[in-house]
Structures are given as structure tokens and as C-alpha cells.
Design a protein around this motif. Sequence first.
Motif, PDB file in Angstrom:
ATOM      1  N   PHE A 113      -4.945   7.317  -0.755  1.00  0.00           N
ATOM      2  CA  PHE A 113      -4.586   5.940  -0.419  1.00  0.00           C
ATOM      3  C   PHE A 113      -4.479   5.148  -1.716  1.00  0.00           C
ATOM      4  CE2 PHE A 113      -6.451   1.610   0.241  1.00  0.00           C
ATOM      5  CZ  PHE A 113      -5.330   1.032   0.822  1.00  0.00           C
ATOM      6  N   VAL A 114      -3.284   4.584  -1.956  1.00  0.00           N
ATOM      7  CA  VAL A 114      -3.025   3.799  -3.162  1.00  0.00           C
ATOM      8  C   VAL A 114      -2.972   2.326  -2.765  1.00  0.00           C
ATOM      9  CG1 VAL A 114      -1.464   3.405  -5.097  1.00  0.00           C
ATOM     10  CG2 VAL A 114      -1.693   5.709  -4.129  1.00  0.00           C
ATOM     11  N   PRO A 115      -3.910   1.510  -3.231  1.00  0.00           N
ATOM     12  CA  PRO A 115      -3.946   0.103  -2.830  1.00  0.00           C
ATOM     13  C   PRO A 115      -2.853  -0.725  -3.512  1.00  0.00           C
ATOM     14  CG  PRO A 115      -6.073   0.878  -3.701  1.00  0.00           C
ATOM     15  CD  PRO A 115      -5.036   1.868  -4.088  1.00  0.00           C
ATOM     16  N   SER A 116      -2.707  -1.953  -3.057  1.00  0.00           N
ATOM     17  CA  SER A 116      -1.692  -2.855  -3.599  1.00  0.00           C
ATOM     18  C   SER A 116      -1.981  -3.212  -5.054  1.00  0.00           C
ATOM     19  CB  SER A 116      -1.638  -4.140  -2.769  1.00  0.00           C
ATOM     20  OG  SER A 116      -1.095  -3.904  -1.502  1.00  0.00           O
ATOM     21  N   GLY A 117      -0.926  -3.202  -5.855  1.00  0.00           N
ATOM     22  CA  GLY A 117      -1.024  -3.692  -7.222  1.00  0.00           C
ATOM     23  C   GLY A 117      -1.681  -2.760  -8.213  1.00  0.00           C
ATOM     24  N   TRP A 118      -2.106  -1.560  -7.787  1.00  0.00           N
ATOM     25  CA  TRP A 118      -2.701  -0.594  -8.707  1.00  0.00           C
ATOM     26  C   TRP A 118      -1.569   0.175  -9.401  1.00  0.00           C
ATOM     27  CZ3 TRP A 118      -7.932   1.209  -9.519  1.00  0.00           C
ATOM     28  CH2 TRP A 118      -8.904   0.415  -8.893  1.00  0.00           C
ATOM     29  N   PHE A 119      -1.458   0.016 -10.708  1.00  0.00           N
ATOM     30  CA  PHE A 119      -0.481   0.789 -11.466  1.00  0.00           C
ATOM     31  C   PHE A 119      -0.977   2.234 -11.580  1.00  0.00           C
ATOM     32  CE2 PHE A 119       1.006  -3.356 -12.415  1.00  0.00           C
ATOM     33  CZ  PHE A 119       2.308  -3.241 -12.883  1.00  0.00           C
ATOM     34  N   TYR A 133       0.860  -1.172   0.000  1.00  0.00           N
ATOM     35  CA  TYR A 133       0.000   0.000   0.000  1.00  0.00           C
ATOM     36  C   TYR A 133       0.903   1.230   0.000  1.00  0.00           C
ATOM     37  CZ  TYR A 133      -3.703  -3.038   2.013  1.00  0.00           C
ATOM     38  OH  TYR A 133      -4.620  -4.022   2.258  1.00  0.00           O
ATOM     39  N   SER A 134       0.333   2.374  -0.364  1.00  0.00           N
ATOM     40  CA  SER A 134       1.025   3.634  -0.107  1.00  0.00           C
ATOM     41  C   SER A 134      -0.002   4.706   0.197  1.00  0.00           C
ATOM     42  CB  SER A 134       1.905   4.055  -1.297  1.00  0.00           C
ATOM     43  OG  SER A 134       1.138   4.395  -2.427  1.00  0.00           O
ATOM     44  N   TRP A 135       0.455   5.730   0.893  1.00  0.00           N
ATOM     45  CA  TRP A 135      -0.360   6.933   1.047  1.00  0.00           C
ATOM     46  C   TRP A 135       0.516   8.130   0.727  1.00  0.00           C
ATOM     47  CZ3 TRP A 135       1.031  10.571   4.759  1.00  0.00           C
ATOM     48  CH2 TRP A 135       1.774  10.128   5.856  1.00  0.00           C
ATOM     49  N   SER A 136      -0.094   9.130   0.119  1.00  0.00           N
ATOM     50  CA  SER A 136       0.642  10.314  -0.321  1.00  0.00           C
ATOM     51  C   SER A 136      -0.149  11.557   0.061  1.00  0.00           C
ATOM     52  CB  SER A 136       0.862  10.269  -1.836  1.00  0.00           C
ATOM     53  OG  SER A 136       1.547  11.420  -2.285  1.00  0.00           O
TER      54      SER A 136
END
Length: 492
Positions: free
Chosen positions: A259-265, A195-198
Motif C-alpha cells: 500500500f503506497v500512501p498519498s504523496g510518498w515519493f 493512493y496506490s496498491w501494487s
Amino acid sequence: MGLNIGGVVEKVNGHELSYSTFVEKYLSKNEPVVITGFMDDWRACRDWVFDDGRPNLQFISSNFGDSKVQVADCGSREFTEQKRFEMSVSEFIDQWLEFSLLEHGNHPPSKLKGKTLLYLKDWHFVKEYPEYTAYTTPLFFLDDWLNLYLDHYHMHEDPDTNQKRDDLRCSDYRFVYMGAKGTWTPFHADVFRSYSWSANVCGKKQWYFLSPGQRHLVFDRNMKSSVYDIFEEVSETIFPNFKKTIWLECTQDQNEIIFVPSGWFHQVHNLEDTISINHNWFNAYNLSWVWDLLLGDYKEATEYIEDVKDICDDFEGLCQRNLAANTGMNFYDFFNFMVRFSFANILQLCHLAGSSAFAKWRSSCKAQHFIFNLESTKDIAIKMKFTCLSEIHNFSLDFRSILEEPAFLELCFQLERTGAFIHDQHAPIDNTKKYSMDDLVDLGFCNLFSTVVCNPEDLVILIDRTLQNLIILPWERSRMAGVNEIEFPASL
């Protein structure tokens, strides 16, 4: 041909969203979302930004200018990324300001020749300036196993792949990004499929998202290389299915967190001069993404050097070293990580059980949280059994030795602290001594001391027996019968 935009990323007010709702709607479903309302009290939003929203580059240069950082040349490609080089923060800001003056002044095109947009990326600000609290991690993203672990351990235990302790490049995955209007990040999925958050401290970003189920549409026929820039002329010969893609887009404004979920390009463009704070992280909800990436990269690494297998004394070791170098960790690193977190989660449950007078502790949000952590870890350990990890040599982690590590005791406290913030909305008393051997004896869990984990099968057995003894067997019945110890698996 333009992109086929199928929708926009939802925006929500973070103060109107509970942690459990965030987990249910976005984390567990692996869906992106933009969250507002969590940055109002951040020091970075005061110190790093002028009242009109422009970045206060002079403040950053004066206070943090000596830091050495990675800078990407947005106009130059190197393999699958932008070309990078190192410079100081003050040098980067000087070039940013110089380019801005040339671009907005009445200068002939020849003056701009040779100048390029530079984008500061992956600045380990928290590690470099721990006394300067630029921000606080929002509640929704606190359950961060990756950075919690790296605060206390190296990811690589093998001395052949281990970086020096003071090497900031491998110290954590908390970053600051800074770039002028027009800087951008090429099409990619995040490291470890985390995951990532920005969070935009200032400026505005435009995001373009592709769901994981469409991954095959942006790779070549051999699934080896993907599109670099979704807005350049994409070759139909190399990427014949790209035209079938359907995208989500999002404009992220100042003081908004995505919020950027796993595996989303995704591909990201700075529409204004922008500073952002970014974390990569994983926990029980996306461990499977991390393992699937490791397994896929391992197969590629093995195939790549298959021709030396018969003449290599330690072919498996070579594959694992290559995996660590290319992916950031290998099977052994990840298994080590999993075992330590399993021990830490087991301790949390032991303390909840030992300090509760009634059976209702098992249904508490905190207990269910730690139970879910262990069940997710067990699921990955089951998958690991069918790899080289089933025959690990010279590897063992025993509970007694781990309990003697100051780093592990601090890891346990931070895990408890995370659970308290998420479920009780307050921090626990700072007391790592509660995880000592004497304390566990008092609680009736001394049988844990003889537990040794040597391979994934051992870890599966440990988690199964732990949950069976703590959850299925009534705690009150043990007390009423005068039982002083709860049975745990001995040396496995």
C-alpha cells in the motif's frame, strides 16, 4: 554517496487485520504497509506463473498478445520519465525473451549493443478483458471512488478535453506491469497524489520511499524539478538538500501487496522477472491530497501563460484546459465528480434512515462511513469556494436529472455494494430500482428532487442540511408526529 535508510516498511498478515484497523493504522495516517495473504485464490497467480515462480510469458502472449500497450525504455530518459512507445504484448514478450537469451548466453558484447531493457506499464487489462477475472480487489482497497466513477462516467465533461469513449488510456487506473530483472521506475509520486496498491503476481521488487514531509529536499531551489534517479550522481548544485533525506526501504516478494500512501515519493526496481497488478485510487480519506495537487498545478499553469491574459478572450478556460491536459482533470471535472458522489452518499444515508426502525442506524459502521464521506467532501467544497468555481457559469446538477441517469443508479448500487462488503462482509441484492424517484417518495425524501447544485457553496449547504435533517433530528419523532417527509434544501 549512498542513501540514508532510516527504516523498513512494516509487513502484516491481511487475515489478521480488520478493515477498521487498516484504516486507523495506515489509511488515515497515510503510512505504507506490505500485506500478505490476499492473493491465494487469484487466477493470475495460477495462469500467469509457472510452479517455480517464473512468469508464464507464453500463456500471456497466446491469450492477450494482440493488446496494444505502453512500453518504457529503461535506458532512455524523456523529460521527467522514461521514453515510451507503443507495441503489442506479443511483440514486447518476444523482445523480452530475445534479450534474456542474449544476456544469459555466451554472446559477445556486440550482440547486446543497441538492446535495452523494456518495461510494460499501464496496461488497462481489466477494461480490455472484463470476462477474464484475473484477480479480485482486496477488501482494504475496495472504497475506490476514482475507478468506480470512471466505470460509469468520463472524468472530462468538456468536449475540448474529453477523450473518446473507447480510448483506454483514460478509461481507468487499474494496470498490469511486466518487466524483466533490472527494469525500474524512476523517482516519482503517484498520479493525482492518489493512493496506490501494487501486488506482485510473480517476481520481487525493491522499493525506496520518501515521506511527504521531505518533498522539498528532492526538488531544485525553485521547486520545479525533482531528482530523476536517486542512485545516479545527484548534483549538489541543483539539489542541495538531497543529502538530508531519510528513506524507508522494502523488499516486496511474490504474492505480497504494498500500500503506497498519498504523496510518498518512491523509486522501484525489479530484482527478478516480475508481473504486478497496480491500482491508483482515492476516496474520502485522501481527497484533500487530490485538491491540493490540482490547486498547485493550476497556479503553475496560470503563471506559465500569465503574459497572454490581457489578450485572451477566455483566459480561465484556457487555464482549465491546460490543467486537464497536464494533470488529468481540472477544477470543473473534480467538482462534477464531487457533486455526483455527494448525491450518491446522501442516497445511501436516506435508505439507511428510511429502512431502519430505530435511531441506532446513525451509529452503525455503514452510516458513519457515508457521513464521513460527506463531511470530507464538504471540507473540500469549502476550499473550492475561494477559487473560480465560486462563479461557475452554465453549470448545474439537479438531483432529479441525476436520478434519471442509468450510470448514476449503477454508481449508487456499486457504492452500496462497497459499504456492504466492507462492513457486512457480503454483497447486497442487485437492485438499482431502489434508487428510483418512486422509491424515494415512499421513504419520505421527495424534497430532494428540487435540489440543484451550481457551485461549491450550494454543495456545502446541501451537505450541512442533509446531515442536520438526517442525523440531528430524531427519525422516530418524525414518524410519531406523522411527518411523511424529511425537509431538505430546495433549489439552492
